[in-house]
Design a protein around this motif. Structure first.
Motif, PDB file in Angstrom:
ATOM      1  N   LEU A  90      38.347  37.007   9.782  1.00 55.01           N
ATOM      2  CA  LEU A  90      37.745  37.765  10.881  1.00 55.01           C
ATOM      3  C   LEU A  90      36.216  37.678  10.920  1.00 55.01           C
ATOM      4  N   PRO A  91      35.483  37.862   9.794  1.00 50.72           N
ATOM      5  CA  PRO A  91      34.017  37.737   9.859  1.00 50.72           C
ATOM      6  C   PRO A  91      33.558  36.351  10.321  1.00 50.72           C
ATOM      7  N   ALA A  92      34.235  35.297   9.848  1.00 55.86           N
ATOM      8  CA  ALA A  92      33.867  33.944  10.269  1.00 55.86           C
ATOM      9  C   ALA A  92      34.110  33.750  11.759  1.00 55.86           C
ATOM     10  N   THR A  93      35.214  34.305  12.269  1.00 64.35           N
ATOM     11  CA  THR A  93      35.517  34.208  13.705  1.00 64.35           C
ATOM     12  C   THR A  93      34.428  34.887  14.531  1.00 64.35           C
ATOM     13  N   PHE A  94      34.005  36.062  14.095  1.00 63.33           N
ATOM     14  CA  PHE A  94      32.942  36.775  14.807  1.00 63.33           C
ATOM     15  C   PHE A  94      31.641  35.981  14.766  1.00 63.33           C
ATOM     16  N   ALA A 299      15.468  29.108  15.814  1.00 67.98           N
ATOM     17  CA  ALA A 299      16.600  28.868  14.913  1.00 67.98           C
ATOM     18  C   ALA A 299      16.769  30.024  13.934  1.00 67.98           C
ATOM     19  N   VAL A 300      15.647  30.560  13.436  1.00 72.04           N
ATOM     20  CA  VAL A 300      15.716  31.709  12.526  1.00 72.04           C
ATOM     21  C   VAL A 300      16.341  32.902  13.238  1.00 72.04           C
ATOM     22  N   ALA A 301      15.910  33.143  14.484  1.00 73.23           N
ATOM     23  CA  ALA A 301      16.458  34.256  15.264  1.00 73.23           C
ATOM     24  C   ALA A 301      17.949  34.067  15.501  1.00 73.23           C
ATOM     25  N   THR A 302      18.368  32.825  15.723  1.00 70.73           N
ATOM     26  CA  THR A 302      19.797  32.545  15.934  1.00 70.73           C
ATOM     27  C   THR A 302      20.603  32.871  14.685  1.00 70.73           C
ATOM     28  N   VAL A 303      20.113  32.430  13.537  1.00 66.43           N
ATOM     29  CA  VAL A 303      20.813  32.692  12.271  1.00 66.43           C
ATOM     30  C   VAL A 303      20.906  34.188  12.012  1.00 66.43           C
ATOM     31  N   LEU A 304      19.813  34.896  12.195  1.00 64.36           N
ATOM     32  CA  LEU A 304      19.828  36.347  11.966  1.00 64.36           C
ATOM     33  C   LEU A 304      20.720  37.054  12.987  1.00 64.36           C
ATOM     34  N   GLY A 305      20.737  36.543  14.211  1.00 72.25           N
ATOM     35  CA  GLY A 305      21.578  37.148  15.240  1.00 72.25           C
ATOM     36  C   GLY A 305      23.059  37.020  14.931  1.00 72.25           C
ATOM     37  N   VAL A 306      23.488  35.826  14.490  1.00 71.35           N
ATOM     38  CA  VAL A 306      24.922  35.650  14.202  1.00 71.35           C
ATOM     39  C   VAL A 306      25.330  36.428  12.952  1.00 71.35           C
ATOM     40  N   LEU A 307      24.376  36.710  12.063  1.00 77.36           N
ATOM     41  CA  LEU A 307      24.692  37.557  10.916  1.00 77.36           C
ATOM     42  C   LEU A 307      25.083  38.967  11.374  1.00 77.36           C
ATOM     43  N   CYS A 308      24.499  39.425  12.462  1.00 77.85           N
ATOM     44  CA  CYS A 308      24.878  40.742  13.007  1.00 77.85           C
ATOM     45  C   CYS A 308      26.319  40.719  13.491  1.00 77.85           C
ATOM     46  N   PHE A 309      26.719  39.595  14.126  1.00 81.72           N
ATOM     47  CA  PHE A 309      28.123  39.462  14.538  1.00 81.72           C
ATOM     48  C   PHE A 309      29.036  39.446  13.317  1.00 81.72           C
TER      49      PHE A 309
END
Length: 391
Positions: A90-94, A299-309
């Motif tokens: 589930l976390p990977a899917t998100f 790219a940094v913002a993208t990585v941090l953003g997907v960590l929230c998901f």
């Protein structure tokens, strides 16, 4: 190659120790050692060593997963129940969904390219997480509710799920189509890998009970079988997870021959001292600072953003469980680090000639640089505050 190995081991040890003295995770120093020794800075590593870097990293991963299996109690894992199963996918899917939402807007890529990128960064790193969860189990933090066992098992399984997604998405990008059969193979791969590993563990337990030998010989036997299990994944025509089979073999040996498993755990702990240095220094050597700098803040913002998901996915996994708020927070933090899978497959789209290859590699590199130290630091400095001690 011997000169390069000398640099890897010594500089990795020195900088890892220095990082520990600075109250940072040792892997931060080891990653830095790899970056310094790698092609981007000093270029002191021989092409022959870099050519087998992926194999050496996999060897280190086999050692830590074998140790994890020898330390993991099935009853503790069963206590974790439904959250342990959900943590496997589930976390990977998100996180993949988060990348599909954010990357086209922040990085200007297509939806399919974003899905490939999400599959690359979606896996957590067993090499970062497993030794830390083993430490928690040894010290007794969170074990009453099976928290480290749950995180350990999930981190070992979600790689299988993510790599299948990655294969499907890159196939689509090359002109193929999405394969439902590949996704259906995920549970088959997990079940077959775990079941065969348990069978190997059972046979070893009976063998060691009948034939007495030094523990060092038992380590050689178990390690040799672990390597063959990983190799079997590429040989048999059915979906099969070699790394899960390695975990299962250790788990089975613990289940049916506990006293031997406990002694071998200590032996594999000593092997991990050198393997850990090799693993993270070689991961650092894969980092291309030029790519990372070119991508910049987006790219940094993208990585941090997907960590929230990903964090949202983890919270859904533990929703309705008996975990307290602080324990749920720890579970989120423990599921942050990325390193080994990203280093292994981050460059594959570029090698395949896909248009998204360079940006995928860039985001993979940034994911390693941001999350591996951040996740390791968060685990090391929060577990005593967020988890209860006691069995």
């Amino acid at each position: 190659m011997l000169t390069s190995l000398g640099f890897v081991l010594l500089l990795g040890l020195v900088l890892g120790t220095l990082a520990t003295r600075l109250r940072l995770p040792s892997l931060v120093g080891m990653l830095l050692a790899g970056i310094l020794l790698g092609p981007c800075v000093l270029n002191l590593l021989s092409p022959s060593l870099l050519g087998i870097s992926a194999d050496l990293r996999q060897l280190a991963l086999v050692i830590i997963l074998t140790r994890a299996g020898l330390s993991l109690d099935v009853d503790d894992l069963r206590r974790a129940g439904r959250p342990a199963i959900l943590m496997c996918f589930l976390p990977a899917t998100f996180e993949v969904l988060g990348m599909v939402v954010l990357a086209p807007r922040l990085l200007g890529v297509s939806t399919l390219d974003a899905a490939i990128m999400g599959a690359v960064v979606g896996a957590v790193s067993p090499a970062v997480i497993v030794p830390r969860m083993l430490k928690l189990m040894e010290e007794g933090y969170g074990t009453a509710k099976g928290i480290p066992q749950m995180v350990l098992a999930g981190a070992s399984v979600d790689d299988v799920f993510v790599i299948v997604l990655f294969t499907s998405f890159t196939g689509m990008a090359q002109g193929g189509s999405f394969s439902p059969a590949a996704l259906a193979g995920v549970p088959v791969s997990i079940v077959l890998g775990a079941a065969f590993g348990l069978l190997i563990g059972f046979v070893l337990a009976r063998f060691f009970a009948k034939f007495h030998m030094r523990d060092s010989i038992k380590v050689v036997i178990l390690l040799g079988l672990a390597f063959l299990l990983v190799a079997l994944e590429d040989v048999i025509p059915v979906p099969f997870s070699g790394l899960l089979a390695v975990l299962g073999a250790g788990l089975g040996l613990r289940r049916w021959r506990l006293v031997v498993a406990q002694r071998l755990t200590a032996k594999f702990g000593k092997l991990w001292v050198g393997a850990e240095i090799m693993l993270f220094v070689l991961v650092g050597a894969e980092v291309d600072l030029g790519y990372a700098a070119a991508a910049g803040l987006a790219a940094v913002a993208t990585v941090l953003g997907v960590l929230c998901f990903r964090a949202l996915g983890v919270l859904l996994c533990v929703a309705g469980s008996k975990l307290t708020r602080s324990e749920r927070l720890f579970t989120v933090l423990a599921y942050l680090p990325k390193a080994t899978v990203q280093a292994a497959i981050g460059g594959v789209p570029l090698a395949m000639g896909l248009a998204c290859g360079q940006i995928v590699l860039t985001v993979a590199v940034i994911a390693i640089l941001v999350t591996a130290p951040l996740g390791a630091f968060a685990i090391d400095f929060s577990y005593k505050k967020l988890l209860s001690k006691g069995t």
